[in-house]
Design a protein around this motif. Structure first.
Motif, PDB file in Angstrom:
ATOM      1  N   ILE A  52       0.964  -0.966  -0.146  1.00 45.87           N
ATOM      2  CA  ILE A  52       0.230  -0.097  -0.028  1.00 45.87           C
ATOM      3  C   ILE A  52       0.794   1.147  -0.017  1.00 45.87           C
ATOM      4  O   ILE A  52       1.866   1.198   0.992  1.00 45.87           O
ATOM      5  CB  ILE A  52      -0.986  -0.056   1.216  1.00 45.87           C
ATOM      6  N   THR A  53       0.517   2.136  -0.950  1.00 52.03           N
ATOM      7  CA  THR A  53       1.578   3.296  -0.781  1.00 52.03           C
ATOM      8  C   THR A  53       0.422   4.531  -1.033  1.00 52.03           C
ATOM      9  O   THR A  53      -0.530   4.452  -1.928  1.00 52.03           O
ATOM     10  CB  THR A  53       2.205   3.505  -2.290  1.00 52.03           C
ATOM     11  N   ARG A  54       0.739   5.550  -0.160  1.00 50.03           N
ATOM     12  CA  ARG A  54       0.102   6.956  -0.280  1.00 50.03           C
ATOM     13  C   ARG A  54       0.447   7.503  -1.494  1.00 50.03           C
ATOM     14  O   ARG A  54       1.385   7.756  -1.651  1.00 50.03           O
ATOM     15  CB  ARG A  54       0.238   7.547   1.046  1.00 50.03           C
ATOM     16  N   VAL A  55      -0.612   8.071  -2.171  1.00 45.36           N
ATOM     17  CA  VAL A  55      -0.493   8.954  -3.148  1.00 45.36           C
ATOM     18  C   VAL A  55      -0.882  10.600  -3.170  1.00 45.36           C
ATOM     19  O   VAL A  55      -1.314  11.127  -3.978  1.00 45.36           O
ATOM     20  CB  VAL A  55      -1.143   8.432  -4.500  1.00 45.36           C
ATOM     21  N   GLY A  56      -1.001  10.917  -1.760  1.00 37.92           N
ATOM     22  CA  GLY A  56      -1.583  12.054  -1.525  1.00 37.92           C
ATOM     23  C   GLY A  56      -1.203  12.190   0.088  1.00 37.92           C
ATOM     24  O   GLY A  56      -0.916  11.287   0.774  1.00 37.92           O
ATOM     25  N   PRO A  57      -1.386  13.337   0.626  1.00 40.99           N
ATOM     26  CA  PRO A  57      -1.227  13.306   2.180  1.00 40.99           C
ATOM     27  C   PRO A  57      -2.218  12.681   3.106  1.00 40.99           C
ATOM     28  O   PRO A  57      -1.731  12.065   4.054  1.00 40.99           O
ATOM     29  CB  PRO A  57      -1.492  15.132   2.391  1.00 40.99           C
ATOM     30  N   ALA A  58      -3.396  12.478   2.439  1.00 38.81           N
ATOM     31  CA  ALA A  58      -4.309  11.496   3.046  1.00 38.81           C
ATOM     32  C   ALA A  58      -5.537  11.262   2.151  1.00 38.81           C
ATOM     33  O   ALA A  58      -5.665  11.819   1.230  1.00 38.81           O
ATOM     34  CB  ALA A  58      -5.013  12.424   4.489  1.00 38.81           C
ATOM     35  N   ASN A  59      -5.997  10.158   2.582  1.00 42.38           N
ATOM     36  CA  ASN A  59      -7.335   9.763   1.733  1.00 42.38           C
ATOM     37  C   ASN A  59      -7.167   9.120   0.323  1.00 42.38           C
ATOM     38  O   ASN A  59      -8.122   8.972  -0.564  1.00 42.38           O
ATOM     39  CB  ASN A  59      -8.352  10.807   2.072  1.00 42.38           C
ATOM     40  N   ALA A  60      -5.798   8.720  -0.227  1.00 45.58           N
ATOM     41  CA  ALA A  60      -5.743   8.426  -1.491  1.00 45.58           C
ATOM     42  C   ALA A  60      -4.567   7.542  -1.404  1.00 45.58           C
ATOM     43  O   ALA A  60      -3.361   7.547  -0.922  1.00 45.58           O
ATOM     44  CB  ALA A  60      -5.358   9.608  -2.470  1.00 45.58           C
ATOM     45  N   ILE A  61      -4.777   6.190  -1.843  1.00 45.09           N
ATOM     46  CA  ILE A  61      -3.736   5.182  -1.707  1.00 45.09           C
ATOM     47  C   ILE A  61      -3.627   4.328  -3.138  1.00 45.09           C
ATOM     48  O   ILE A  61      -4.728   4.456  -3.966  1.00 45.09           O
ATOM     49  CB  ILE A  61      -4.162   4.073  -0.490  1.00 45.09           C
ATOM     50  N   VAL A  62      -2.511   3.693  -3.383  1.00 44.28           N
ATOM     51  CA  VAL A  62      -2.385   2.612  -4.262  1.00 44.28           C
ATOM     52  C   VAL A  62      -2.240   1.228  -3.585  1.00 44.28           C
ATOM     53  O   VAL A  62      -1.090   1.093  -2.865  1.00 44.28           O
ATOM     54  CB  VAL A  62      -1.409   2.906  -5.398  1.00 44.28           C
TER      55      VAL A  62
END
Length: 316
Positions: free
Chosen positions: A179-189
């Motif tokens: 799991i990788t965050r693609v934003g500061p919060a509320n968005a992952i890949v």
């Protein structure tokens, strides 16, 4: 033909390093594409606040317009590139995809409308692969704050905590989940190599959206929900589900093309008893594979408009 297929796959794979999402602008984060790397690009009109960029073409695009998207009131873009809506019913679960090695259900939330159907959104998904159960959901929210993380993730019943901040990662060597965050919060890949990848984002219903569409959202609940973009690997030819059926070889859409809101029916056959159940009528999970596999999802092609997808608009 082989060269054309190779070219299309190259376009598809170039987005594996698409830029991270930011408020209104996006940048390519892959230094291989030097002519695009680090350049701030304005999001398209169809998604003015949240978008991504294709580093190869150096063009921003709306993730909800790509094949495999599940967004809004649920608006799907099938593996065939055709956009349709599947409203389901509020507080019920429906099978989004079912294959021998992968099963995905969605939990729908919503409100009664005066139009004879519920307004619905996908609040959470339950993913089964092998012996594993993976949950991704949006928490109930009254007052939305962009800096607060409202995404809830569980793996086999245990909470998963990914540190806040773009680029932060979490890995499970036992299950292969990354799991990788693609934003500061509320968005992952989230990815299980060789099986699937999903981009998940928690978003609220804004007052503006409520006014335009007549959702009648009140201050006690902004109906936070998921916007999803799926990419699948090695699906069998028997794959089914609301979204899954559109990846089956020879599939022909049943929705009315050209309609302002093409609707996909089939509530009964896609209905599941709970989020991790495989009892929907079209379930394939755990069955004997038919031996026919698709090649790493469908090639992604950017051409024509960047929003309002109703089908593949490219000519080859």
């Amino acid at each position: 033909m082989r060269l054309l297929w190779k070219f299309l796959l190259t376009i598809s794979f170039s987005c594996l390093f698409c830029g991270h999402v930011s408020a209104g602008k996006v940048k390519c984060q892959d230094p291989y594409y030097g002519y695009c790397y680090g350049i701030p690009l304005k999001c398209p009109p169809g998604c003015p606040k949240l978008c991504e960029v294709d580093c190869k073409t150096c063009k921003p695009y709306c993730d909800c317009d790509r094949p495999g998207a599940v967004c809004q009131d649920p608006r799907f873009v099938g593996g065939d590139g055709v956009m349709f809506y599947f409203h389901g019913k509020k507080d019920k679960e429906f099978c989004l995809l079912s294959d021998p090695d992968l099963h995905i259900n969605g939990h729908f939330i919503g409100k009664m409308s005066s139009k004879g159907r519920d307004f619905t959104w996908v609040q959470s998904i339950g993913i089964l692969f092998g012996p594993n159960q993976l949950y991704i959901g949006a928490s109930k929210v009254s007052d939305w704050h962009d800096s607060t993380d409202y995404m809830h993730i569980q793996l086999n019943g245990h909470d998963v905590t990914v540190p806040l901040g773009s680029g932060e990662t979490w890995l499970s060597s036992e299950t292969g989940v990354s799991i990788t965050r693609v934003g500061p919060a509320n968005a992952i890949v989230l990815e299980v190599a060789g099986l699937f990848k999903v981009r998940a984002r928690v978003v609220p219903i804004t007052q503006e959206e409520s006014n335009i569409h007549g959702y009648d959202i009140t201050t006690d609940d902004c109906f936070a929900h998921l916007e999803l973009g799926f990419k699948f690997s090695s699906l069998s030819s028997s794959v089914n589900g609301v979204l899954g059926q559109t990846y089956a070889p020879g599939y022909r859409t049943r929705v009315k093309m050209g309609a302002p809101m093409p609707i996909m029916g089939g509530n009964d056959k896609f209905s599941s008893s709970h989020l991790f159940s495989t009892d929907c009528a079209v379930s394939r999970f755990g069955s004997k594979p038919d031996g026919l596999e698709l090649v790493d999802d469908l090639p992604i092609v950017i051409c024509g408009g960047n929003s309002g997808v109703h089908g593949m608009v490219c000519k080859r």
